[in-house]
Structure formats: structure tokens, C-alpha cells
Design an enzyme around this catalytic site. Sequence first.
Site, PDB file in Angstrom:
ATOM      1  N   PRO A   9       0.763  -1.171  -0.063  1.00 13.99           N
ATOM      2  CG  PRO A   9      -0.198  -1.012   2.079  1.00 13.99           C
ATOM      3  CD  PRO A   9       0.561  -2.109   1.158  1.00 13.99           C
ATOM      4  CG  ASN A  10      -0.373   4.345   1.346  1.00 12.37           C
ATOM      5  OD1 ASN A  10      -1.234   4.836   0.542  1.00 12.37           O
ATOM      6  ND2 ASN A  10      -0.507   3.871   2.267  1.00 12.37           N
ATOM      7  NE  ARG A  17       3.965   7.057   1.306  1.00 10.97           N
ATOM      8  CZ  ARG A  17       4.200   5.668   1.844  1.00 10.97           C
ATOM      9  NH1 ARG A  17       4.332   4.898   1.141  1.00 10.97           N
ATOM     10  NH2 ARG A  17       3.930   5.707   3.214  1.00 10.97           N
ATOM     11  CE1 TYR A  22       8.879   5.579   2.971  1.00 10.30           C
ATOM     12  CE2 TYR A  22       7.034   7.477   3.092  1.00 10.30           C
ATOM     13  CZ  TYR A  22       7.779   6.189   3.708  1.00 10.30           C
ATOM     14  OH  TYR A  22       7.155   5.677   4.718  1.00 10.30           O
ATOM     15  CG  ASN A  73       8.491  -1.421   0.064  1.00  7.68           C
ATOM     16  OD1 ASN A  73       7.949  -1.462   1.116  1.00  7.68           O
ATOM     17  ND2 ASN A  73       9.130  -0.338  -0.368  1.00  7.68           N
ATOM     18  CB  ALA A  76       1.765   0.140   6.349  1.00  5.81           C
ATOM     19  CG  HIS A  79       5.638  -2.010   9.843  1.00  8.46           C
ATOM     20  ND1 HIS A  79       7.141  -2.262   9.850  1.00  8.46           N
ATOM     21  CD2 HIS A  79       5.466  -0.987   9.041  1.00  8.46           C
ATOM     22  CE1 HIS A  79       7.654  -1.127   8.879  1.00  8.46           C
ATOM     23  NE2 HIS A  79       6.640  -0.488   8.413  1.00  8.46           N
ATOM     24  CG  ASP A  86       1.417 -17.611   8.044  1.00  7.44           C
ATOM     25  OD1 ASP A  86       2.572 -17.560   8.633  1.00  7.44           O
ATOM     26  OD2 ASP A  86       0.417 -17.570   8.686  1.00  7.44           O
ATOM     27  CD  GLU A  97      11.823  -6.501   5.246  1.00  7.36           C
ATOM     28  OE1 GLU A  97      12.404  -7.485   5.846  1.00  7.36           O
ATOM     29  OE2 GLU A  97      11.282  -5.842   6.026  1.00  7.36           O
ATOM     30  CG  HIS A  99      11.366  -1.592   4.064  1.00 12.55           C
ATOM     31  ND1 HIS A  99      10.258  -1.489   4.001  1.00 12.55           N
ATOM     32  CD2 HIS A  99      11.871  -2.630   4.639  1.00 12.55           C
ATOM     33  CE1 HIS A  99       9.710  -2.656   4.640  1.00 12.55           C
ATOM     34  NE2 HIS A  99      10.680  -3.517   5.205  1.00 12.55           N
ATOM     35  CB  SER A 101      12.313   5.158   4.906  1.00 14.95           C
ATOM     36  OG  SER A 101      11.586   4.234   5.325  1.00 14.95           O
ATOM     37  NE  ARG A 110       6.883   4.639   9.705  1.00 15.65           N
ATOM     38  CZ  ARG A 110       5.724   4.636   9.135  1.00 15.65           C
ATOM     39  NH1 ARG A 110       5.604   4.002   8.605  1.00 15.65           N
ATOM     40  NH2 ARG A 110       5.031   5.769   9.191  1.00 15.65           N
TER      41      ARG A 110
HETATM   42  C1  DQA Z   1       8.273   1.588   3.548  1.00 17.97           C
HETATM   43  C2  DQA Z   1       8.311   2.012   5.078  1.00 17.97           C
HETATM   44  C3  DQA Z   1       7.037   1.403   5.749  1.00 17.97           C
HETATM   45  O1  DQA Z   1       7.108   1.669   7.265  1.00 17.97           O
HETATM   46  C4  DQA Z   1       5.859   2.589   5.214  1.00 17.97           C
HETATM   47  O2  DQA Z   1       4.527   2.163   5.796  1.00 17.97           O
HETATM   48  C5  DQA Z   1       6.112   2.398   3.760  1.00 17.97           C
HETATM   49  C6  DQA Z   1       7.114   2.574   3.199  1.00 17.97           C
HETATM   50  C7  DQA Z   1       9.535   2.078   2.861  1.00 17.97           C
HETATM   51  O3  DQA Z   1       9.677   1.561   1.818  1.00 17.97           O
HETATM   52  O4  DQA Z   1      10.271   2.838   3.529  1.00 17.97           O
HETATM   53  O5  DQA Z   1       4.555   2.431   2.983  1.00 17.97           O
HETATM   54  O6  DQA Z   1       8.140   0.201   3.221  1.00 17.97           O
END
Ligand code: DQA
Length: 141
Positions: A9-10, A17, A22, A73, A76, A79, A86, A97, A99, A101, A110
Site C-alpha cells: 500500500p501507498n 508522498r 521517501y 516492499n 505498512a 509491520h 505465511d 525485503e 524499503h 527508508s 516500523r
Molecule cells: C516503507 C516503510 C513503511 O514503514 C511504510 O509504511 C511504507 C514504506 C519504505 O519503503 O520505506 O509505506 O515500506
Amino acid sequence: MKLLVLNGPNINMIGIREKDIYGVQSYQSGMQEVQDLCKAHNIEVKIYQSNHEGDLVDEIQAAYQVYDGIIINPGAYTHTSIAILDALKAVEIPTVEVHLSDVSVREPFRQISYVSYVACKRIMGHGMKGYLEAVEYFMSK
Ligand code: DQA
């Protein structure tokens, strides 16, 4: 080699954003770089983004015996989602994985990552370049 890149998401809002956290590179341009890198190295890649946890679980399940690696990635859901953990455990596909940030130095909530329980590598704080590093990791294997 076949790679699946999954974004939660996002992540599609990257470049719009919270640019201070980011970065300014857009999601589209970052994913184009992933496509280009994969094409240059004859890697088949599917890139998928969803704001919905179940859709991500469906994609992971569909990857079973199809993909050689997953780059994820989960946004959210990193977390919170035992369901994504699973699914990754079920398919037993090597997973990196990513991220944008560095979640290890942000808010305490986080710093919990369910995906980290299965990830063979974690890349954090390198912005969109982190996805390219993840592809390079699979190339080096
Ligand atoms: C994120 C870090 C997450 O905590 C956050 O909810 C995101 C982006 C990152 O790529 O840094 O949506 O996954």
C-alpha cells in the site's frame, strides 16, 4: 531467471508522498529502471502493486513454482501482516525485503518486520535504488 517484484500500500505514491522520507523519484520511474535492468540481463520480471493485503497474498501464492525470487516492499503491511509472512513461507521462494527508508531508525512500530523472518536479504534506506540492488543480489546468486 524470473523475478516477481511486489509493492504494498501507498508505494505507488512514492515521488508524491512524504518526499523528505521517501525521495522525489517517482514509483513509475523507479520501476522502469527495474524493468530496464532486468531486460538488459535477460531476467523475466513481473511488477505488481496493491493496496490490499489479500491481493498480495494471492500474488505470492500464484508465484509458487513459477518465480525464482521475490523482491517485496510490503509498505505498512511489513509491520502487521502475518498473512504475507505465511504466504512467503508457504511458497519457499527466496525473498529480498526492500524499503526506501531505513525503517530500523524510524518509529518503533516500523522496526518490527514480519517479512524479515523469511527474507534472505534486507535492503533499507537506499530509495528506489534498493530495488536495483535486490535484482543485482539475485543476479549474483
Ligand atoms: C516503507 C516503510 C513503511 O514503514 C511504510 O509504511 C511504507 C514504506 C519504505 O519503503 O520505506 O509505506 O515500506
